[in-house]
Write a protein that holds these residues in place. Sequence first.
Motif, short mmCIF file in Angstrom:
data_model
loop_
_atom_site.label_atom_id
_atom_site.label_comp_id
_atom_site.label_asym_id
_atom_site.label_seq_id
_atom_site.Cartn_x
_atom_site.Cartn_y
_atom_site.Cartn_z
N LEU A 229 50.32 41.71 32.61
CA LEU A 229 49.54 42.40 33.63
C LEU A 229 49.56 41.59 34.92
O LEU A 229 49.74 40.37 34.90
CB LEU A 229 48.07 42.54 33.21
N ILE A 230 49.35 42.30 36.03
CA ILE A 230 48.92 41.60 37.24
C ILE A 230 47.54 42.14 37.58
O ILE A 230 47.25 43.33 37.39
CB ILE A 230 49.87 41.79 38.44
N GLU A 231 46.68 41.25 38.05
CA GLU A 231 45.37 41.65 38.56
C GLU A 231 45.37 41.41 40.06
O GLU A 231 45.63 40.31 40.53
CB GLU A 231 44.24 40.87 37.90
N ILE A 232 45.09 42.49 40.80
CA ILE A 232 45.04 42.43 42.27
C ILE A 232 43.57 42.48 42.67
O ILE A 232 42.86 43.43 42.34
CB ILE A 232 45.80 43.62 42.89
N ILE A 233 43.13 41.46 43.38
CA ILE A 233 41.72 41.36 43.77
C ILE A 233 41.63 41.49 45.29
O ILE A 233 42.16 40.64 46.03
CB ILE A 233 41.11 40.03 43.31
N THR A 234 40.98 42.55 45.77
CA THR A 234 40.81 42.73 47.21
C THR A 234 39.52 42.05 47.67
O THR A 234 38.62 41.77 46.87
CB THR A 234 40.75 44.21 47.61
N MET A 235 39.43 41.82 48.95
CA MET A 235 38.19 41.33 49.54
C MET A 235 37.20 42.49 49.65
O MET A 235 37.61 43.65 49.76
CB MET A 235 38.46 40.74 50.92
N PRO A 236 35.89 42.20 49.64
CA PRO A 236 34.90 43.28 49.78
C PRO A 236 34.80 43.75 51.23
O PRO A 236 33.88 43.38 51.96
CB PRO A 236 33.60 42.61 49.29
N GLN A 237 35.73 44.58 51.64
CA GLN A 237 35.83 45.01 53.04
C GLN A 237 35.84 46.53 53.20
O GLN A 237 36.07 47.03 54.30
CB GLN A 237 37.11 44.43 53.66
N ILE A 238 35.59 47.26 52.12
CA ILE A 238 35.62 48.72 52.16
C ILE A 238 34.19 49.23 52.23
O ILE A 238 33.30 48.72 51.52
CB ILE A 238 36.34 49.29 50.92
N HIS A 239 33.94 50.25 53.07
CA HIS A 239 32.56 50.70 53.29
C HIS A 239 32.35 52.19 53.05
O HIS A 239 31.27 52.70 53.36
CB HIS A 239 32.14 50.33 54.71
N THR A 240 33.34 52.88 52.51
CA THR A 240 33.16 54.29 52.17
C THR A 240 33.86 54.58 50.83
O THR A 240 34.92 54.00 50.55
CB THR A 240 33.75 55.22 53.25
N PRO A 241 33.28 55.45 50.01
CA PRO A 241 33.90 55.77 48.72
C PRO A 241 35.30 56.36 48.85
O PRO A 241 36.20 56.03 48.07
CB PRO A 241 32.92 56.78 48.10
N ALA A 242 35.51 57.25 49.83
CA ALA A 242 36.82 57.88 50.00
C ALA A 242 37.89 56.83 50.32
O ALA A 242 39.03 56.91 49.83
CB ALA A 242 36.78 58.94 51.10
N THR A 243 37.55 55.85 51.14
CA THR A 243 38.51 54.80 51.49
C THR A 243 38.80 53.90 50.31
O THR A 243 39.93 53.41 50.15
CB THR A 243 37.99 54.01 52.69
N ALA A 244 37.80 53.69 49.44
CA ALA A 244 38.04 52.90 48.22
C ALA A 244 39.05 53.61 47.32
O ALA A 244 39.97 52.98 46.79
CB ALA A 244 36.73 52.67 47.48
N ALA A 245 38.87 54.93 47.15
CA ALA A 245 39.83 55.70 46.34
C ALA A 245 41.21 55.69 46.99
O ALA A 245 42.24 55.58 46.31
CB ALA A 245 39.33 57.14 46.16
#
Length: 587
Positions: A229-245
Motif C-alpha cells: 500500500l501507499i498512504e497519502i496524507i494531505t495537510m488539513p487545508q480543505i474547508h468544504t465537503p465537495a472539495t474534499a470529495a
Amino acid sequence: MLRPWPSGAVRVLCRVNRPFLARPQANPARFPSTRSLQSAATDRVPLRKQLKQEAKALKAQKKLRKESEEASRQDWELTVGVEIHAQLDTEAKLFSRAPTSTSDTPNSNVALFDLAFPGSQPEFQAATLLPALRAAIALNCQIQPVSRFDRKHYFYQDQPAGYQITQYYEPFARNGYVDLLDYDGIAPEDGGRVRVDIKQVQLEQDTAKSQEYPPATQLLDFNRVSHPLIEIITMPQIHTPATAAACVRKLQAILLACGAVTTGMEMGGLRADVNVSIRRRGEAPGQHRYDGIGGLGQRTEIKNLSSFKAVEDAIVAEKNRQIAVLESGGVIEGETRGWTIGSTETRRLRGKEGAVDYRYMPDPDISPLVIGEDLISSLTESLPTSPDSLVTQLTGAEYGLSIEDAKPLIELDDGARLEYYQDVVDILQSLHPDQDPQTHAALTRMAGNWVLHELGGLLTKADRAWDDTIVPARALADLVDHLQQKRITGSIAKQVLAAVFDGDRRPVPRLLEEDNLLLRPMSREEYVALAETVLAQRPEMVEQIRSKNQLGKMGWFLGQMMRLGEKGRVEAPKAQEVLQELILGKQ
C-alpha cells in the motif's frame, strides 16, 4: 271526529311502554340555523385546497429552519484533512514473494511471514517500490534518498504479528501537492483553483480481509496481508465537503493515470479516511494543532470511506454533529467514527489513538531504503501524461472536445475509454489525412459524442462492462465518417451501431450497402409533398402554432415526417426547414 280506516288497509297497533318525553329545546350551537349553515358553506375550504395550503406552510417552515441552520453554520469554519490508502499494482507482496492476487481461493497466496510464523523474516521486494515512486513523482513530492520502516502496534485479528509495518517517522516521499480546478468539482465558494499540500507518502503493508457472519463468526482471508500500500496524507487545508470529495477523486485519477494502483475506489483498491474539525469564526483560535497547522478545533477521524459520495456525505454529517454538540454547550471528543452508506449520522467506533498508543518503533529486521537520483530521473521521464495535461490536450486544437466530454473520457474505465476514443480519431485521420482543421474538429467532437453517449448508452442498457471488442474502433470510425459526410442519417447510424453491438461483424460499409441503408437524398418537392400530407392530418394544431406561437408542437409534425417517409431518406434538418416554411412562411 274519527275517520274510518280506508278499505283494505292494514292496521298496525304499536304499544309504547314508556312515558311520553317532551322534545328538548334545540341548542343553537349544536343545531345551527339555516342562515348560519349558508354562512359556513361559503367559509368552508375544500379538503384538497386545505391539504395543499398545509403542505405549502410546512415547506415554508422547513425552508426557514434550513436557512436559519445554514446561517448558523456560516459562523463555523470546517477543516478537513484526507488520508488515502491505495493498493499498488505489483505482482509480489511487500515483504514476501507470495503473489498479490486477492481473487484466488482464500488463504492460498500466503507466505510464512504473512502469517507471522515464528522465525520468518521480511524480504523487501524491490519491484514494489517502482509504482510507489511513480505515484509520489506524479504528486509532485520530494523523494527522500533514505527512508526507513517502523512498526505500528495494535492487536486485532486481521494483523497476526500484532503490528503493521509502515513508514511513520521517515517516509520515502514528502512535501507534495495536488491542484484542484473548477472542473474537478470543487465547491464554488472555493474559487477556480485549490492547492492541497501533501505532507507525506509512505509505504505500508495491508491487513487480512475480514468477513463477518453474525452472531459470532468471522472469517479471515490472509491473501491480502502484506499487499503493498501507499498512504497519502494531505495537510488539513480543505474547508468544504465537495472539495474534499474532489480531492479524493483527483488523487485517484492521478494514481490510475501513472499506473501506480490496481483499481479505484469503486472496486475496493482505494480507501479514504477523513479528519474533520470545526471552529467558530472570529473567536480565539482553538488549542489543537495538526500536521503543523495550529488553532484548529478538536478533530475526529471517519474511517474506511468507499466512495466519493460517502466522503462528502460523511463530512457534512460530522460537521453538523459537531456544530450541534458545541452549540448545546458540549465538548468534541477525539475519536474514530464510522459511516454507513445511506445514513445521515456518523457513529462512534472507539477513542482516537495517538502515536503513543501505537508505540511506533523502528523495525529492526528491515534495512533502510536507499533511492538513487538516476532511478528518480528515469521514472520521471517515462511518467505518463497527467490528467490535467490530458484535459488540456483533449480540449485543445487537436481534439476540440468540451470539458464535459473530456473529463468522463479520462475517468471512465481506468483510461480504457480514452484509449478507444483516440484509436477512433486516429482511424478517422487516416481516412482523410488532408482534411481541413474545421472538418477535423467536427469529426473529433462527433467521435467523442458517439463513444461517450451512444455507445455508452448501449453498454448501460445492456448492463455490460466496457470492452473495446464489442464495437471495434474501426467500425465506429467508419460509422462516424459516413454520418459526417451525410451518407447516412442519424437514425440509421444508431441502428447500425446497435447491430454491431449485438454481434454483426460485417464491415460497416458493406453492412450499409447490403442492407440498402445508404442515404438517397430526397428532392425538395418530395419533402414538400410529405410535409403537406402530415399537416393535413392536424389542421387545428397548425392553427395553434400560427396563432398562439406554440412552436413546441412542431416536433410532432417532424416526428410524423420521419415515421412516414421512406426509411433512411428523411433528413431531420431539411424536414424541419420545410415545415417552418409551410406553417410560418419562413424561407
